[in-house]
Design an enzyme around this catalytic site. Structure first.
Site, mmCIF file in Angstrom:
data_model
loop_
_atom_site.group_PDB
_atom_site.id
_atom_site.type_symbol
_atom_site.label_atom_id
_atom_site.label_comp_id
_atom_site.label_asym_id
_atom_site.label_seq_id
_atom_site.Cartn_x
_atom_site.Cartn_y
_atom_site.Cartn_z
ATOM 1 N N MET A 1 -8.022 4.322 -2.963
ATOM 2 C CA MET A 1 -9.262 4.501 -2.221
ATOM 3 C C MET A 1 -10.451 4.154 -3.090
ATOM 4 O O MET A 1 -10.561 4.605 -4.230
ATOM 5 C CB MET A 1 -9.362 5.958 -1.728
ATOM 6 N N HIS B 1 -8.466 -4.918 -6.388
ATOM 7 C CA HIS B 1 -8.881 -4.781 -4.990
ATOM 8 C C HIS B 1 -9.884 -3.636 -4.833
ATOM 9 O O HIS B 1 -10.933 -3.806 -4.194
ATOM 10 C CB HIS B 1 -7.645 -4.526 -4.123
ATOM 11 N N GLU B 2 -9.574 -2.484 -5.397
ATOM 12 C CA GLU B 2 -10.463 -1.328 -5.230
ATOM 13 C C GLU B 2 -11.769 -1.522 -5.995
ATOM 14 O O GLU B 2 -12.839 -1.117 -5.525
ATOM 15 C CB GLU B 2 -9.759 -0.043 -5.679
ATOM 16 N N HIS C 1 -14.326 -3.691 -4.108
ATOM 17 C CA HIS C 1 -15.020 -3.014 -3.010
ATOM 18 C C HIS C 1 -16.446 -2.616 -3.397
ATOM 19 O O HIS C 1 -17.302 -2.458 -2.517
ATOM 20 C CB HIS C 1 -14.257 -1.743 -2.616
#
Length: 280
Positions: free
Chosen positions: A232, A266-267, A270
Site C-alpha cells: 500500500m 511500484h509503490e 505512486h
C-alpha cells in the site's frame, strides 16, 4: 436515511465506531441536532454556513474504536504485536467520521500517536516526524505532519515493537537528504537489504527518467504479516505484506528478488504518479 442536498455527510461504519461526542464551532451538539445512520453521521445544513459563503465551520468528533476486534483488516487493526492501518478503499471510515472519498483531499497537519514505550517503541505516521517525547516513565508519543493534500485512503499509522535497517538518499538536483528506513519484526531484519537497495534504485530511476524528486524528509516501509493487499502506497509510509519485502539470501530465488524490486518500485512511483491523481 440519506442526507439532504446541502447536509454534511461524514462517512462512518456503525459497527466499528462509537460516537462519544461531537461539537460544531466549539459548541457541543445534542443527539437531536445530528443523525447517526449505519453508514455515517449527518449534520443538517441549518447548522452550517450557507453554500457559497466565506464562513467556515469547525467540527470535532471523538470516537471509540476497538482495533483488537477488527478482523476485517480494514481501518486500524492489530496484527500480532503491531497496530497498523489499511484505509484503501474505504477503511478510514472505520477509524472516524470523515468525508471518506478519493476526491476529498486534505492536509493532515498533525497526527499524534501515543502508546506504551515498552510494548510499542516504534510510532510511525505519514509525512515527517515533527515532534516526539516521553510521557512519564511508561508512555511516549510522536507527532507526524504531512504537508501535502491527500485523500483519506492514504492515511496510515503503525505502532509496534519493530527492528529496522536504515540508509539515506540525496535527491537531485535539490540535494535534499532523505532518511530511509524499513521496519519488520526483529527476526526478519536480516532479510530487508534487497528491499532497501530496490528503494534507492527506484528513487534514482524516477529522477533520471521523469525528473521527479522525493518531497519529504523521510521514507518508511513496514513489513506486516497480516496484510490484505500486496502493498500500500500510503504517503511516506508504505505498508507491505512480508512476502513482498523479505528476501533471505540463503534461499530466495531470482523470481523473489524480481518481485520485491517490482513492488517496491511500484509503490514508490505512486508518490508522484498516483497519490495526487484522484477521481470521484
Amino acid at each position: 436515511m440519506c442526507a439532504g442536498n446541502n447536509d454534511l455527510l461524514l462517512d462512518g461504519e456503525s459497527d466499528a465506531l462509537t460516537l462519544l461526542s461531537i461539537s460544531l464551532n466549539s459548541k457541543p451538539l445534542s443527539s437531536s441536532e445530528y443523525k447517526l445512520t449505519p453508514d455515517g453521521l449527518v449534520i443538517p445544513s441549518s447548522l452550517l454556513p450557507p453554500i457559497g459563503s466565506k464562513q467556515q465551520a469547525t467540527i470535532v468528533t471523538k470516537v471509540k474504536i476497538c482495533p483488537e476486534e477488527n478482523t476485517q483488516l480494514s481501518g486500524l487493526y492489530k496484527s500480532g504485536t503491531m497496530y497498523c492501518t489499511q484505509c484503501e478503499a474505504m477503511g478510514f471510515r472505520r477509524i472516524t467520521y470523515y468525508p471518506d472519498r478519493p476526491d476529498n483531499m486534505a492536509v493532515f497537519s498533525s497526527v499524534r500517536i501515543e502508546a506504551s514505550k515498552k510494548d510499542y517503541p516504534v510510532l510511525l505516521g505519514n509525512g515527517n516526524r515533527i515532534e516526539d517525547g516521553s510521557i512519564g516513565d511508561d508512555r511516549h508519543y510522536a507527532i507526524w505532519s504531512d504537508p501535502y493534500p491527500k485523500p483519506s485512503y492514504l492515511f496510515c499509522i503503525v505502532a509496534g515493537n519493530l527492528s529496522s535497517i536504515s540508509s539515506s538518499y540525496t535527491t537531485k538536483p535539490s540535494g535534499r537528504k532523505v532518511h530511509l528506513e524499513i521496519f519488520s519484526e526483529p527476526e526478519n531484519v536480516s532479510k530487508l537489504q534487497h528491499a532497501m537497495d530496490s528503494l534507492i534504485k527506484s528513487m534514482k530511476w524516477d529522477e533520471d527518467t521523469f525528473g521527479l524528486e522525493y518531497d519529504l524528509e523521510m521514507y518508511n516501509i513496514v513489513a506486516v504479516n497480516d496484510f490484505n493487499m500486496g502493498a500500500m502506497e500510503n504517503k511516506g509510509l508504505n505498508v507491505f505484506n512480508t512476502a513482498y519485502v523479505l528476501a533471505d539470501p540463503k534461499s530466495a530465488t531470482d523470481t523473489d528478488y524480481e518481485r520485491i524490486e517490482s513492488v517496491i518500485g511500484h509503490e514508490y512511483f505512486h508518490n508522484w504518479t498516483g497519490n495526487r491523481v484522484t477521481c470521484r
